[in-house]
Write a protein that holds these residues in place. Structure first.
Motif, PDB file in Angstrom:
ATOM      1  N   UNK A  99       0.715  -1.328  -0.184  1.00  0.00           N
ATOM      2  CA  UNK A  99       0.012  -0.066   0.035  1.00  0.00           C
ATOM      3  C   UNK A  99       1.004   1.208  -0.039  1.00  0.00           C
ATOM      4  N   UNK A 100       0.362   2.091  -0.783  1.00  0.00           N
ATOM      5  CA  UNK A 100       0.951   3.392  -0.767  1.00  0.00           C
ATOM      6  C   UNK A 100       0.948   4.265   0.396  1.00  0.00           C
ATOM      7  N   UNK A 101       1.796   5.129   1.092  1.00  0.00           N
ATOM      8  CA  UNK A 101       1.813   5.924   2.111  1.00  0.00           C
ATOM      9  C   UNK A 101       2.271   7.174   1.848  1.00  0.00           C
ATOM     10  N   UNK A 102       1.409   8.240   1.812  1.00  0.00           N
ATOM     11  CA  UNK A 102       1.907   9.652   1.667  1.00  0.00           C
ATOM     12  C   UNK A 102       2.872   9.915   2.762  1.00  0.00           C
ATOM     13  N   UNK A 103       3.736  10.980   2.544  1.00  0.00           N
ATOM     14  CA  UNK A 103       4.843  11.291   3.537  1.00  0.00           C
ATOM     15  C   UNK A 103       4.150  12.020   4.824  1.00  0.00           C
ATOM     16  N   UNK A 104       2.871  12.591   4.824  1.00  0.00           N
ATOM     17  CA  UNK A 104       2.260  13.326   5.982  1.00  0.00           C
ATOM     18  C   UNK A 104       1.963  11.640   6.970  1.00  0.00           C
ATOM     19  N   UNK A 105       1.553  10.627   6.213  1.00  0.00           N
ATOM     20  CA  UNK A 105       1.279   9.529   7.123  1.00  0.00           C
ATOM     21  C   UNK A 105       2.522   8.968   7.489  1.00  0.00           C
ATOM     22  N   UNK A 106       3.617   9.080   6.842  1.00  0.00           N
ATOM     23  CA  UNK A 106       4.728   8.352   7.221  1.00  0.00           C
ATOM     24  C   UNK A 106       5.567   8.902   8.283  1.00  0.00           C
ATOM     25  N   UNK A 107       5.746  10.062   8.282  1.00  0.00           N
ATOM     26  CA  UNK A 107       6.479  10.557   9.507  1.00  0.00           C
ATOM     27  C   UNK A 107       6.365  12.298   9.733  1.00  0.00           C
ATOM     28  N   UNK A 108       5.110  12.898   9.552  1.00  0.00           N
ATOM     29  CA  UNK A 108       5.009  14.317   9.607  1.00  0.00           C
ATOM     30  C   UNK A 108       4.470  14.637  11.297  1.00  0.00           C
ATOM     31  N   UNK A 109       5.352  15.074  11.891  1.00  0.00           N
ATOM     32  CA  UNK A 109       5.016  15.060  13.296  1.00  0.00           C
ATOM     33  C   UNK A 109       3.693  15.865  13.576  1.00  0.00           C
ATOM     34  N   UNK A 110       3.190  16.866  12.861  1.00  0.00           N
ATOM     35  CA  UNK A 110       2.215  17.333  12.897  1.00  0.00           C
ATOM     36  C   UNK A 110       0.700  16.829  12.203  1.00  0.00           C
ATOM     37  N   UNK A 111       0.941  15.339  11.942  1.00  0.00           N
ATOM     38  CA  UNK A 111      -0.188  14.766  11.464  1.00  0.00           C
ATOM     39  C   UNK A 111      -0.700  14.126  12.711  1.00  0.00           C
TER      40      UNK A 111
END
Length: 423
Positions: free
Chosen positions: A353-365
């Motif tokens: 599954x594709x994971x956008x970077x905001x889901x990967x490691x954005x501390x403000x997500x």
């Protein structure tokens, strides 16, 4: 220049190039978590009828002109084609021919193939770079040849900066191996297939204008969709966006060095003896030769102990895919792929599954993948006796490597390891 100590005892400036900085306070100590996210302008619709404006244009220069790109603006790119990318050089050359100068480049990463940018820095077309640099451009910048201070951000840090408004993108250029004339795009079909387009997703969502460049224009609708038409202003068909064979580089092949293989064996044994090596554990591996060897060895231990990993968080390689196909790993979560076998898996396997970077490691997500990882093992160029890790330069200080997701993983994972040959 005023200098203050950050959380790791380094003296850092509070302002560079007129930009106020917030010194690092420590992992999960977050003085910036306030306010609201940035937002792109409300877009104009593209009615698809006679006399209406079409998204598909005849040339790159025409598209650049339509975006209103001017001197001093910021343009961005993704790096899924890695050292095989043609888009960055193509776009910057077009900007130079149009007389546009003082640009800030905001790529997710640059590679040796982008060496032509050096001449554009010298001529004043490029004034600033905000993104990882690998190879000749990084070396050139290391000697002070960029007129402004370059900014490096981790994968999670880059997407945070875009969402929070610290990095405003005027025009995003998305290289798409497959796209339709309305802007829907993916990376899994066509001669330049590269897998996910996850690094470009945030650029497409937040940039003022978005141009998709493709060498594989298909009939609407293009499926599956990684970049939706709702974020795209213009589409350009070009001869070639890149060479997918050059996605594979020296850092994405398993090591053959006996010393490095021994290091990998020690790392895998340590993980096996840790409290996290249990059924349902999760891990992220880097693309370095030692890290890939650890992945392979972990597979051997999983077979021996009869356990299954819940997921591997990628960059995904063929070694992770092999574990997945064997049933030793239940799911693959993927922001980028590093070889052709991983591209095929991403295209064909439902639970890859594709994971956008905001889901990967954005501390403000509201939910970073790295915070759900049990184990992360990654490569590095240098590590000191106090466990400070360098991934950007060698001991000569030259900026030759990208920053990647190392700090993101180190903060989030329960067990973070750097696998490196010491001598």
């Amino acid at each position: 220049m005023k200098l203050v100590k950050n959380a790791v005892g380094r003296l850092v400036p509070t302002e560079i190039d007129g930009r106020k900085l917030t010194p690092f306070k420590g992992a999960f100590t977050d003085p910036l978590a306030k306010g609201v996210r940035a937002a792109p302008p409300i877009p104009k619709s593209h009615p698809e009828h006679e006399g209406g404006e079409k998204k598909l244009l005849g040339s790159l220069k025409e598209a650049i002109k339509k975006t209103g790109l001017e001197n001093g603006m910021t343009i961005s790119f993704h790096h899924h084609l890695r050292d095989g990318d043609y888009v960055v050089n193509m776009v910057v050359e077009a900007c130079a021919e149009l007389g546009i100068k003082d640009l800030t480049l905001a790529p997710s990463a640059l590679f040796p193939c982008h060496e032509p940018l050096i001449e554009h820095i010298k001529s004043g077309v490029v004034r600033n770079i905000q993104g990882s640099m690998n190879g000749p451009v990084g070396e050139f910048v290391s000697y002070g040849n960029l007129p402004t201070c370059a900014i490096l951000r981790t994968h999670g840090g880059r997407v945070r900066a875009i969402e929070d408004g610290d990095l405003h993108i005027n025009v995003a250029f998305i290289g798409a191996p497959c796209a339709d004339d309305y802007g829907n795009a993916n990376g899994v079909y066509g001669p330049s297939a590269c897998g996910p387009l996850a690094y470009g997703a945030i650029d497409a969502q937040y940039a003022d204008k978005v141009i998709v460049l493709t060498d594989n224009l298909v009939r609407y609708p293009c499926l599956p969709i990684s970049i939706p038409s709702t974020h795209v202003d213009y589409v350009i068909e070009v001869d070639k966006i890149g060479d997918p064979e050059r996605i594979v580089s020296g850092t994405t092949r398993i090591t053959r060095s006996p010393a490095r293989l021994y290091t990998a064996k020690l790392a895998a044994q340590f993980i096996k003896e840790s409290p996290y090596f249990v059924d349902g554990f999760s891990f992220q591996t880097g693309a370095g030769g030692i890290s890939l060897a650890v992945t392979k060895l972990l597979g051997d231990y999983m077979r021996e102990d009869g356990i299954q990993a819940a997921f591997i968080n990628g960059g995904i390689t063929q070694f992770a895919v092999e574990l997945f196909h064997e049933g030793l790993v239940e799911k693959l979560l993927d922001g980028q792929v590093f070889d052709t076998k991983a591209i095929a898996s991403f295209r064909d396997d439902l639970w890859h599954h594709e994971t956008p970077m905001t889901m990967y490691a954005n501390i403000h997500s509201k939910g970073c993948l790295v915070n759900r990882q049990d184990i992360g093992f990654l490569g590095a160029t240098e590590v000191d006796v106090n466990f400070n890790v360098n991934v950007n330069t060698h001991s000569d200080g030259l900026l030759l490597h990208g920053i990647g997701g190392h700090t993101d993983v180190a903060a989030g994972a329960k067990l973070s390891m750097i696998v490196i040959r010491i001598s």
